[in-house]
Design an enzyme around this catalytic site. Structure first.
Site, PDB file in Angstrom:
ATOM      1  NE  ARG A   1      -2.986  -4.077  -0.900  1.00 40.68           N
ATOM      2  CZ  ARG A   1      -2.476  -4.956  -0.051  1.00 40.68           C
ATOM      3  NH1 ARG A   1      -1.157  -5.111   0.000  1.00 40.68           N
ATOM      4  NH2 ARG A   1      -3.244  -5.701   0.725  1.00 40.68           N
TER       5      ARG A   1
ATOM      6  CE  LYS B   1      -7.849  -0.253   4.826  1.00 38.74           C
ATOM      7  NZ  LYS B   1      -8.355  -0.094   3.441  1.00 38.74           N
TER       8      LYS B   1
ATOM      9  NE  ARG C   1      -3.621  -2.133   2.765  1.00 39.54           N
ATOM     10  CZ  ARG C   1      -3.365  -3.328   3.289  1.00 39.54           C
ATOM     11  NH1 ARG C   1      -2.152  -3.598   3.770  1.00 39.54           N
ATOM     12  NH2 ARG C   1      -4.318  -4.257   3.342  1.00 39.54           N
TER      13      ARG C   1
ATOM     14  CG  HIS D   1      -5.420  -9.131   0.488  1.00 35.36           C
ATOM     15  ND1 HIS D   1      -4.850  -9.036  -0.763  1.00 35.36           N
ATOM     16  CD2 HIS D   1      -6.107  -7.976   0.668  1.00 35.36           C
ATOM     17  CE1 HIS D   1      -5.161  -7.865  -1.313  1.00 35.36           C
ATOM     18  NE2 HIS D   1      -5.926  -7.217  -0.463  1.00 35.36           N
TER      19      HIS D   1
ATOM     20  CE1 TYR E   1      -6.833  -5.925  -6.895  1.00 35.30           C
ATOM     21  CE2 TYR E   1      -6.405  -7.321  -4.990  1.00 35.30           C
ATOM     22  CZ  TYR E   1      -6.566  -6.071  -5.545  1.00 35.30           C
ATOM     23  OH  TYR E   1      -6.464  -4.962  -4.748  1.00 35.30           O
TER      24      TYR E   1
ATOM     25  CG  HIS F   1      -5.048   0.117  -4.603  1.00 38.04           C
ATOM     26  ND1 HIS F   1      -4.732  -0.538  -3.429  1.00 38.04           N
ATOM     27  CD2 HIS F   1      -5.893  -0.706  -5.280  1.00 38.04           C
ATOM     28  CE1 HIS F   1      -5.361  -1.696  -3.388  1.00 38.04           C
ATOM     29  NE2 HIS F   1      -6.062  -1.827  -4.497  1.00 38.04           N
TER      30      HIS F   1
END
Length: 325
Positions: free
Chosen positions: A276, A192, A165, A299, A308, A273
């Site tokens: 990523r 995050k 990120r 993730h 994705y 972004h």
């Protein structure tokens, strides 16, 4: 709690005469630390916006009635995205909790109004385009000469290879980087999804092409910029001198857009972004497993990674291609 008061969560004054004030101050400090600074900053901004709307309309922001909150988000629906409206509701909720009163946002009129806004406006986020391998190569070829080019190449290649990120990229210190025979090991101390700072290590292997190898490019940037400690990616002034201050998240977005435009891409579709998202998409196309992608991106849910995968598979195994049109 008056308009503009910091939203940090509830600290009751009941029994405060039995507790030293220094102890209560420490409690408040820990409550502030329970939320990311960006979250707190967003709450403050959204709370001020709500207070500014309440004043000319002659209604109280605290405690606010459910009708006030419902009318407010109805008016916001004409100019804000659904996610932004929800964030303003969250700020109103936190402000009322901090004051020890029942938030109006829990009332059915507010919840149903928000549900109607979601159904009417839709909730699909506007996503930035992922940077794929050829995009990255074009961007690398478009970088400037000198220190700015060295920094930008290291930034986009590391961001792409590490699936970082933009907040993670600008938060990296040179002390978080360890170069070894297999590549670069990055210690990501906070992200995050890791607000408690447990940290995790991310491996960046050497690339086959020296021009696009993230390890070699980052190492060259560190050496040429003479960075010994502190922020990894830094500002470079117009005299080509490396500054002590690190880049911001907005700087990352600006650099990606700049290089995307130079590389012949539509800069409006790209941002921080994109690096990523590009990693996850390109890795999926190359046949990487969900687990290996999640190890790199951090993730915790396969649902995000599978989004994705779905996007990258739209034309790879498409039944329409077999129709003979």
């Amino acid at each position: 709690m008056m308009p503009g008061t910091e939203v940090i969560g509830p600290v009751s004054d009941q029994g405060a005469d039995l507790v030293p004030s220094s102890s209560l101050d420490q409690v408040r400090a820990f409550i502030r630390a329970s939320k990311a600074e960006n979250t707190l900053r967003g709450y403050r901004s959204d709370w001020r916006a709500f207070c500014s709307w309440c004043e000319p309309n002659g209604v109280a922001p605290l405690p606010a009635s459910p009708e006030t909150a419902a009318v407010y988000i109805s008016e916001c629906a004409g100019r804000l995205k659904v996610g932004s409206i929800q964030r303003r509701l969250n700020a109103i909720t936190e402000a009322h909790r901090a004051a020890g009163v029942e938030p109006p946002t829990h009332n059915a009129i507010v919840r149903n109004t928000m549900k109607g806004i979601r159904r009417t406006r839709g909730t699909a986020p506007t996503q930035k385009a992922p940077t794929l391998i050829e995009d990255i190569r074009s961007m690398v070829d478009s970088t400037d000469a000198g220190l700015i080019g060295l920094r930008d190449r290291g930034l986009i290649l590391l961001g792409f290879a590490g699936a970082f990120r933009r907040s993670e990229l600008v938060g990296l210190s040179v002390d978080d980087c360890v170069f070894g025979k297999d590549g670069l090991t990055i210690t990501l101390r906070k992200s995050k999804t890791d607000q408690t700072g447990e940290g995790r290590k991310i491996g960046i292997p050497y690339g086959a092409n020296p021009d696009t190898c993230p390890v070699r490019n980052v190492q060259t940037w560190i050496e040429q910029a003479s960075i010994i400690t502190g922020p990894l990616f830094r500002a470079v002034n117009r005299h080509h001198r490396v500054q002590n201050r690190g880049l911001s998240g907005n700087d990352v977005a600006r650099i990606v857009k700049k290089l995307a435009k130079r590389g012949g891409l539509d800069a409006a579709k790209y941002a921080g972004h994109s690096l990523r998202a590009g990693h996850a998409t390109a890795a999926t196309i190359a046949g990487a497993s969900e687990r290996s992608i999640m190890n790199q991106t951090g993730h915790r849910s396969v649902q995000m990674v599978r989004r994705y995968i779905r996007d990258s598979s739209l034309f790879r195994d498409n039944s329409a291609a077999k129709l003979g049109l």
